[in-house]
Design a protein around this motif. Structure first.
Motif, PDB file in Angstrom:
ATOM      1  N   ALA A   1      58.676  58.738  60.748  1.00  0.00           N
ATOM      2  CA  ALA A   1      59.458  58.071  61.758  1.00  0.00           C
ATOM      3  C   ALA A   1      58.970  56.678  62.195  1.00  0.00           C
ATOM      4  O   ALA A   1      59.580  55.931  62.656  1.00  0.00           O
ATOM      5  N   LEU A   2      57.836  56.357  61.543  1.00  0.00           N
ATOM      6  CA  LEU A   2      57.318  55.189  61.884  1.00  0.00           C
ATOM      7  C   LEU A   2      55.973  54.804  60.799  1.00  0.00           C
ATOM      8  O   LEU A   2      55.766  55.788  59.922  1.00  0.00           O
ATOM      9  N   ASP A   3      55.757  53.577  60.608  1.00  0.00           N
ATOM     10  CA  ASP A   3      54.813  53.035  59.476  1.00  0.00           C
ATOM     11  C   ASP A   3      53.388  53.567  60.078  1.00  0.00           C
ATOM     12  O   ASP A   3      53.123  53.340  61.407  1.00  0.00           O
ATOM     13  N   GLY A   4      52.674  54.118  59.426  1.00  0.00           N
ATOM     14  CA  GLY A   4      51.142  54.758  59.836  1.00  0.00           C
ATOM     15  C   GLY A   4      50.628  55.568  58.714  1.00  0.00           C
ATOM     16  O   GLY A   4      50.558  55.229  57.496  1.00  0.00           O
ATOM     17  N   TRP A   5      49.933  56.400  59.163  1.00  0.00           N
ATOM     18  CA  TRP A   5      48.990  57.433  58.285  1.00  0.00           C
ATOM     19  C   TRP A   5      49.614  58.783  58.484  1.00  0.00           C
ATOM     20  O   TRP A   5      49.752  59.218  59.500  1.00  0.00           O
ATOM     21  N   ALA A   6      49.926  59.404  57.358  1.00  0.00           N
ATOM     22  CA  ALA A   6      50.317  61.074  57.236  1.00  0.00           C
ATOM     23  C   ALA A   6      48.800  61.684  57.439  1.00  0.00           C
ATOM     24  O   ALA A   6      48.085  61.884  56.537  1.00  0.00           O
ATOM     25  N   LEU A   7      48.838  62.619  58.492  1.00  0.00           N
ATOM     26  CA  LEU A   7      47.726  63.591  58.608  1.00  0.00           C
ATOM     27  C   LEU A   7      48.343  65.003  59.039  1.00  0.00           C
ATOM     28  O   LEU A   7      49.495  65.099  59.118  1.00  0.00           O
ATOM     29  N   ALA A   8      47.217  65.737  59.132  1.00  0.00           N
ATOM     30  CA  ALA A   8      47.399  67.148  59.718  1.00  0.00           C
ATOM     31  C   ALA A   8      46.742  67.258  61.090  1.00  0.00           C
ATOM     32  O   ALA A   8      45.870  66.950  61.339  1.00  0.00           O
ATOM     33  N   SER A   9      47.885  67.609  61.875  1.00  0.00           N
ATOM     34  CA  SER A   9      47.386  67.648  63.384  1.00  0.00           C
ATOM     35  C   SER A   9      46.109  68.488  63.551  1.00  0.00           C
ATOM     36  O   SER A   9      45.456  68.075  64.449  1.00  0.00           O
ATOM     37  N   ALA A  10      46.174  69.600  62.831  1.00  0.00           N
ATOM     38  CA  ALA A  10      44.854  70.460  63.202  1.00  0.00           C
ATOM     39  C   ALA A  10      43.571  69.832  62.732  1.00  0.00           C
ATOM     40  O   ALA A  10      42.534  70.220  63.390  1.00  0.00           O
ATOM     41  N   ASP A  11      43.518  68.819  62.074  1.00  0.00           N
ATOM     42  CA  ASP A  11      42.344  67.879  61.798  1.00  0.00           C
ATOM     43  C   ASP A  11      41.847  67.048  62.681  1.00  0.00           C
ATOM     44  O   ASP A  11      40.849  66.184  62.721  1.00  0.00           O
TER      45      ASP A  11
ATOM     46  N   VAL B   1      52.204  61.589  61.952  1.00  0.00           N
ATOM     47  CA  VAL B   1      51.996  60.222  61.504  1.00  0.00           C
ATOM     48  C   VAL B   1      51.463  59.617  62.749  1.00  0.00           C
ATOM     49  O   VAL B   1      52.025  59.784  63.743  1.00  0.00           O
ATOM     50  N   VAL B   2      50.391  58.841  62.539  1.00  0.00           N
ATOM     51  CA  VAL B   2      49.670  58.145  63.827  1.00  0.00           C
ATOM     52  C   VAL B   2      49.678  56.646  63.190  1.00  0.00           C
ATOM     53  O   VAL B   2      49.794  56.310  62.036  1.00  0.00           O
ATOM     54  N   ASP B   3      49.678  55.800  64.210  1.00  0.00           N
ATOM     55  CA  ASP B   3      49.617  54.463  63.942  1.00  0.00           C
ATOM     56  C   ASP B   3      48.353  53.869  63.436  1.00  0.00           C
ATOM     57  O   ASP B   3      47.204  54.507  63.660  1.00  0.00           O
TER      58      ASP B   3
END
Length: 372
Positions: A59-69, A101-103
């Protein structure tokens, strides 16, 4: 039976309306391109054939990550990632194993090493499958007016057309400047009501008007020539082209209107004056168009009156209403100046048996525009 003209007895509005609607059915559905469907009436129910989006996506430009990490991550205690993260753009599918996804400002990546200085919860920065439109969701219902939002949903679903009912209206206006202004007003209302409008200009003699009335149409509206003047030949033209049922209605304004049929097609002949024509159009024309389009009833809103509406016994009178806080303020009744028509938010018909409505009466107004 033909009712006498405006100099004789006047036809009852309710009886005339029932006669006009008798045998009138909704027109057949057609598939309309999305670019042309806005404002028209949906013919059938339409359901979403699939979800939109049909997958989880950024939903935004950024980095795709696993929240558990990222649990407990902050600028003081960055989360060190064992696997390099993936850059992602809005609308891209989420990579396997990633749920947020985080900024970019919260991620520092240098070669094979990366650290994140914020936490994230599952789904943050992600648009889930079906967030915009769930699979099987109702997009349209029969009789619903198609809005810009409905068109946007159809485009998102990849639809090219929508099923609509679009009545064909033949609008005949007699050639004079005053009548042309009135015809412009009625034509605009007809298009807004979802009609495919064919406009024909006619000379004022009966033969020309009769010829102009005749043609492919689901409803014929004639503007002008309904009075008692030397050049007012519309009622005679209607009798010549088909059948004149009534000339002269117990409606104010709009007393000299005439109605009839050409074959099975209803015909409403309206006076040339704007307020007289608008009263006849609201009382009869839009009712017929709604039946032909299979449309839901036009919205009404009940509010108390701020002032009394006075009306004469024996005539149905059209009153204009303007919203004032949570009340209706009467603007005009029986005579409708153009400026008051422009300012009005709603209208109502005062029955012939009524002397009007007292201040404070709860009155249902039919909206002149779709939104309340």
């Amino acid at each position: 039976m033909t009712v006498q003209g405006p100099g004789g007895s006047l036809a009852d509005v309710e009886t005339v309306t029932a006669w006009l609607l008798d045998g009138v059915e909704a027109v057949a559905p057609v598939d309309m391109a999305l670019a042309d469907a806005s404002g028209l009436i949906a013919a059938n129910a339409v359901q979403a054939p699939h979800a939109v989006p049909d997958r989880d996506e950024a939903a935004l430009d950024g980095w795709a990550l696993a929240s558990a990490d990222l649990v407990g991550a902050s600028s003081y205690a960055p989360a060190m990632l064992a696997v390099p993260p993936s850059r992602i753009a809005v609308g891209a599918p989420m990579p396997e194993g990633c749920d947020c996804v985080v900024d970019a400002e919260w991620v520092e990546a240098d070669g094979p090493f990366a650290q994140v200085t914020c936490e994230a919860i599952p789904g943050e920065g992600v648009q889930r499958a079906g967030d915009d439109i769930a699979a099987g969701a109702g997009l349209l219902q029969p009789g619903q007016r198609i809005s810009a939002f409905d068109i946007a949903c159809a485009r998102a679903l990849g639809l090219a057309t929508l099923p609509v009912r679009r009545p064909r209206l033949r609008l005949v206006d007699l050639s004079s400047d005053g009548v042309r202004l009135t015809a412009d007003l009625i034509a605009a209302r007809a298009v807004a009501a979802g009609a495919e409008t064919m406009r024909v200009t006619s000379e004022r003699d009966a033969a020309s008007i009769a010829a102009a009335m005749t043609g492919a149409a689901d409803l014929v509206i004639v503007i002008g020539g309904t009075g008692a003047g030397l050049n007012d030949a519309t009622p005679a033209a209607l009798a010549q082209a088909g059948a004149l049922h009534a000339h002269g209605l117990a409606l104010r304004p709009g007393r000299t209107a005439a109605i009839g049929r050409i074959g099975r097609v209803p015909v409403v002949a309206l006076p040339g004056q704007p307020d007289h024509a608008m009263a006849g159009w609201l009382a009869l024309g839009e009712t017929l168009l709604a039946r032909l389009a299979g449309a839901r009833p036009w919205p009404t809103v009940a509010r108390p009156l701020t002032h009394k509406i006075s009306s004469a016994i024996g005539m149905v009178e059209l009153a204009l209403l303007k919203r004032s806080d949570d009340d209706w303020t009467p603007l005009a009744c029986g005579a409708l100046p153009l400026a008051e028509m422009a300012a009005a938010d709603a209208w109502c018909l005062v029955p012939a048996s009524s002397e009007g409505h007292a201040a404070g009466t709860m009155l249902s107004g039919s909206l002149l525009h779709e939104a309340p």
